[in-house]
Design a protein around this motif. Sequence first.
Motif, PDB file in Angstrom:
ATOM      1  N   THR A   1      25.611 -54.017  -6.254  1.00 27.27           N
ATOM      2  CA  THR A   1      26.657 -53.007  -6.465  1.00 27.27           C
ATOM      3  C   THR A   1      27.649 -53.443  -7.544  1.00 27.27           C
ATOM      4  N   THR A   2      27.892 -54.741  -7.630  1.00 28.80           N
ATOM      5  CA  THR A   2      28.807 -55.256  -8.650  1.00 28.80           C
ATOM      6  C   THR A   2      28.189 -55.169 -10.040  1.00 28.80           C
ATOM      7  N   LYS A   3      26.921 -55.569 -10.151  1.00 26.74           N
ATOM      8  CA  LYS A   3      26.224 -55.531 -11.441  1.00 26.74           C
ATOM      9  C   LYS A   3      25.859 -54.109 -11.858  1.00 26.74           C
ATOM     10  N   ARG A   4      25.795 -53.187 -10.881  1.00 24.15           N
ATOM     11  CA  ARG A   4      25.456 -51.795 -11.169  1.00 24.15           C
ATOM     12  C   ARG A   4      24.151 -51.708 -11.970  1.00 24.15           C
ATOM     13  N   TYR A   5      23.094 -52.290 -11.409  1.00 20.19           N
ATOM     14  CA  TYR A   5      21.815 -52.334 -12.102  1.00 20.19           C
ATOM     15  C   TYR A   5      21.297 -50.928 -12.396  1.00 20.19           C
ATOM     16  N   ASN A   6      20.823 -50.734 -13.625  1.00 20.93           N
ATOM     17  CA  ASN A   6      20.239 -49.443 -13.996  1.00 20.93           C
ATOM     18  C   ASN A   6      18.788 -49.358 -13.535  1.00 20.93           C
ATOM     19  N   THR A   7      18.068 -48.333 -13.965  1.00 16.84           N
ATOM     20  CA  THR A   7      16.724 -48.085 -13.451  1.00 16.84           C
ATOM     21  C   THR A   7      15.678 -49.101 -13.908  1.00 16.84           C
ATOM     22  N   HIS A   8      15.984 -49.880 -14.954  1.00 25.32           N
ATOM     23  CA  HIS A   8      15.040 -50.852 -15.490  1.00 25.32           C
ATOM     24  C   HIS A   8      13.693 -50.211 -15.821  1.00 25.32           C
ATOM     25  N   ASN A   9      13.735 -48.997 -16.297  1.00 23.69           N
ATOM     26  CA  ASN A   9      12.546 -48.292 -16.773  1.00 23.69           C
ATOM     27  C   ASN A   9      13.043 -47.136 -17.635  1.00 23.69           C
ATOM     28  N   GLN A  10      12.765 -47.206 -18.941  1.00 21.98           N
ATOM     29  CA  GLN A  10      13.323 -46.216 -19.852  1.00 21.98           C
ATOM     30  C   GLN A  10      12.790 -44.816 -19.579  1.00 21.98           C
ATOM     31  N   PHE A  11      11.542 -44.713 -19.195  1.00 26.58           N
ATOM     32  CA  PHE A  11      10.959 -43.399 -18.906  1.00 26.58           C
ATOM     33  C   PHE A  11      11.639 -42.777 -17.684  1.00 26.58           C
ATOM     34  N   LEU A  12      11.795 -43.592 -16.653  1.00 28.98           N
ATOM     35  CA  LEU A  12      12.455 -43.127 -15.432  1.00 28.98           C
ATOM     36  C   LEU A  12      13.911 -42.761 -15.706  1.00 28.98           C
ATOM     37  N   ASP A  13      14.556 -43.532 -16.567  1.00 23.29           N
ATOM     38  CA  ASP A  13      15.961 -43.284 -16.883  1.00 23.29           C
ATOM     39  C   ASP A  13      16.143 -41.953 -17.606  1.00 23.29           C
ATOM     40  N   PHE A  14      15.258 -41.653 -18.565  1.00 21.11           N
ATOM     41  CA  PHE A  14      15.347 -40.378 -19.274  1.00 21.11           C
ATOM     42  C   PHE A  14      15.123 -39.214 -18.305  1.00 21.11           C
ATOM     43  N   TYR A  15      14.155 -39.364 -17.390  1.00 19.41           N
ATOM     44  CA  TYR A  15      13.867 -38.283 -16.455  1.00 19.41           C
ATOM     45  C   TYR A  15      15.043 -38.015 -15.532  1.00 19.41           C
ATOM     46  N   LEU A  16      15.598 -39.078 -14.938  1.00 24.21           N
ATOM     47  CA  LEU A  16      16.722 -38.902 -14.019  1.00 24.21           C
ATOM     48  C   LEU A  16      17.986 -38.445 -14.741  1.00 24.21           C
ATOM     49  N   SER A  17      18.250 -39.020 -15.899  1.00 20.99           N
ATOM     50  CA  SER A  17      19.531 -38.799 -16.572  1.00 20.99           C
ATOM     51  C   SER A  17      19.578 -37.538 -17.417  1.00 20.99           C
ATOM     52  N   ALA A  18      18.461 -37.204 -18.080  1.00 11.33           N
ATOM     53  CA  ALA A  18      18.481 -36.070 -19.010  1.00 11.33           C
ATOM     54  C   ALA A  18      17.397 -35.037 -18.725  1.00 11.33           C
ATOM     55  N   GLY A  19      16.596 -35.254 -17.711  1.00  6.20           N
ATOM     56  CA  GLY A  19      15.625 -34.252 -17.321  1.00  6.20           C
ATOM     57  C   GLY A  19      14.261 -34.402 -17.964  1.00  6.20           C
ATOM     58  N   PHE A  20      13.377 -33.482 -17.608  1.00  4.53           N
ATOM     59  CA  PHE A  20      11.979 -33.549 -18.021  1.00  4.53           C
ATOM     60  C   PHE A  20      11.811 -33.423 -19.530  1.00  4.53           C
ATOM     61  N   ILE A  21      12.641 -32.599 -20.178  1.00  7.76           N
ATOM     62  CA  ILE A  21      12.486 -32.389 -21.624  1.00  7.76           C
ATOM     63  C   ILE A  21      12.744 -33.683 -22.395  1.00  7.76           C
ATOM     64  N   ALA A  22      13.764 -34.437 -21.984  1.00 11.79           N
ATOM     65  CA  ALA A  22      14.052 -35.717 -22.649  1.00 11.79           C
ATOM     66  C   ALA A  22      12.872 -36.666 -22.509  1.00 11.79           C
ATOM     67  N   LEU A  23      12.326 -36.744 -21.301  1.00 10.13           N
ATOM     68  CA  LEU A  23      11.150 -37.595 -21.081  1.00 10.13           C
ATOM     69  C   LEU A  23       9.978 -37.119 -21.926  1.00 10.13           C
ATOM     70  N   LEU A  24       9.780 -35.814 -21.986  1.00 13.25           N
ATOM     71  CA  LEU A  24       8.673 -35.254 -22.759  1.00 13.25           C
ATOM     72  C   LEU A  24       8.810 -35.568 -24.247  1.00 13.25           C
ATOM     73  N   LEU A  25      10.026 -35.455 -24.779  1.00 10.35           N
ATOM     74  CA  LEU A  25      10.247 -35.739 -26.200  1.00 10.35           C
ATOM     75  C   LEU A  25      10.021 -37.211 -26.521  1.00 10.35           C
ATOM     76  N   PHE A  26      10.452 -38.085 -25.609  1.00 11.13           N
ATOM     77  CA  PHE A  26      10.228 -39.520 -25.837  1.00 11.13           C
ATOM     78  C   PHE A  26       8.739 -39.848 -25.772  1.00 11.13           C
ATOM     79  N   LEU A  27       8.034 -39.251 -24.819  1.00 12.97           N
ATOM     80  CA  LEU A  27       6.586 -39.437 -24.731  1.00 12.97           C
ATOM     81  C   LEU A  27       5.880 -38.846 -25.946  1.00 12.97           C
ATOM     82  N   ALA A  28       6.411 -37.723 -26.458  1.00 15.65           N
ATOM     83  CA  ALA A  28       5.832 -37.107 -27.658  1.00 15.65           C
ATOM     84  C   ALA A  28       5.961 -38.046 -28.853  1.00 15.65           C
ATOM     85  N   PHE A  29       7.116 -38.706 -28.969  1.00 16.63           N
ATOM     86  CA  PHE A  29       7.307 -39.695 -30.042  1.00 16.63           C
ATOM     87  C   PHE A  29       6.239 -40.785 -29.956  1.00 16.63           C
ATOM     88  N   ILE A  30       5.995 -41.295 -28.761  1.00 13.38           N
ATOM     89  CA  ILE A  30       5.002 -42.362 -28.579  1.00 13.38           C
ATOM     90  C   ILE A  30       3.587 -41.847 -28.854  1.00 13.38           C
TER      91      ILE A  30
END
Length: 414
Positions: free
Chosen positions: A324-353
């Motif tokens: 709780t002190t360190k406030r660890y993030n999701t440690h997964n960029q794909f998961l972070d985009f999905y939770l934080s910005a939704g499916f479209i953000a994840l889709l665009l990042f996957l499209a780039f790859i």
Amino acid sequence: MRILLSAIYPFAFLLLYLIIPFDNYIRVLPNILVAVLVIAFPFVVKKDDFKKLKSLPILAFFGLIVYLLINSYFAGRFEEDITVINKVMVALGLAVLYIPVSDMNPSSGWAGKINSAIIFSALAAIIFSVYNFVLITDATGSFSLGESPQVVESLLIDRLYLGMLSTFSILISFQAIKKKYHPNNNYYLANILINAIFIVLMASKIAMVTLFLLLLVRQFYGQRKIWKVAIALGAMAAVVVLFFIIKSDTDFETSIKESKNNPPAFIENSLTYELRAVVWGCAQQIINEDEVPFNGIGFYNTKEKLVACYDSQILNPEKRKRFTTKRYNTHNQFLDFYLSAGFIALLLFLAFICFSFLSFRKQFFPTAMLTILVVYCMVENVFHRQIGAYYLGYIIIALTSSANHLKNNKAKIE
């Protein structure tokens, strides 16, 4: 004036990527160098340089940035999320700033301008870390490698990013080795050996997995021979074994025999734990229990929900306090985009790859860069750290330069 700036501009890039690992010691210098590049850019760039950015991968990444900005603004969380979005912009911004610089083909002189900075940066980080390790060993009177607190504290930067930097250095050196004898081949081989040994000694499992994957990917390029099949199978087996090692959820705790006095501060600050299983479990719980809206819940709110999960799910009080002190993030960029910005953000990042892979699948170097990107995005939120944004920017630069190198070769043939 333009001639002078054109001569200085590439060296500003070299210096930037040379000192990135030393950001904690000279924090202001990278920002100054980026400012210099931004100011000089209009004077050194040519109209034709912008043609280097005409590609589907760059378009997808630009679309990701535009979507993140618009989505965050209309969701009313712009001020909370702009810190992360800025780092996404930095990654593409560095690629844009690099277009006035000539091609970074690894087989060219200096192993490609920016590539030489990566090689020397990795060596400098290794020397600095080894020097720290010697000092700490002398101060404590004990010697321990691997995941020991001594190693963790002596490293110049986080083991994850130092492993990424060494992987970059190994890949660049391998690609720069010429088939026929050349004096520089000895230096590249020595650099590969130094970085590989360092990765093993600091026990960077992610870097080891990445190197084995790169070895596997390499077998799909060049002439097909029977021995390549054996290497590919061996690499696959090694990756599977290392995957199960990393997947283990047991906490890593180093036993320390305390003397009458308190242990040194570096030992108290360097105990590490396997945390991804807990973090990913909480992320999965958020997805299952809370209906994630189409536009996500925001980068800041994602952390808030993860912290709430740590507080309710972790029974060990000391471990709960740490999470709780360190406030660890999701440690997964794909998961972070999905939770934080939704499916479209994840889709665009996957499209780039995906677009990048389709564009460069016949070239080993950019394909290897994409492999590194995917592996590290699976275990780290690269856009939550400035160093992550810089190194992702380097990957985009490598992809862009590889595309231009391919176009130039085709033009020569025609």
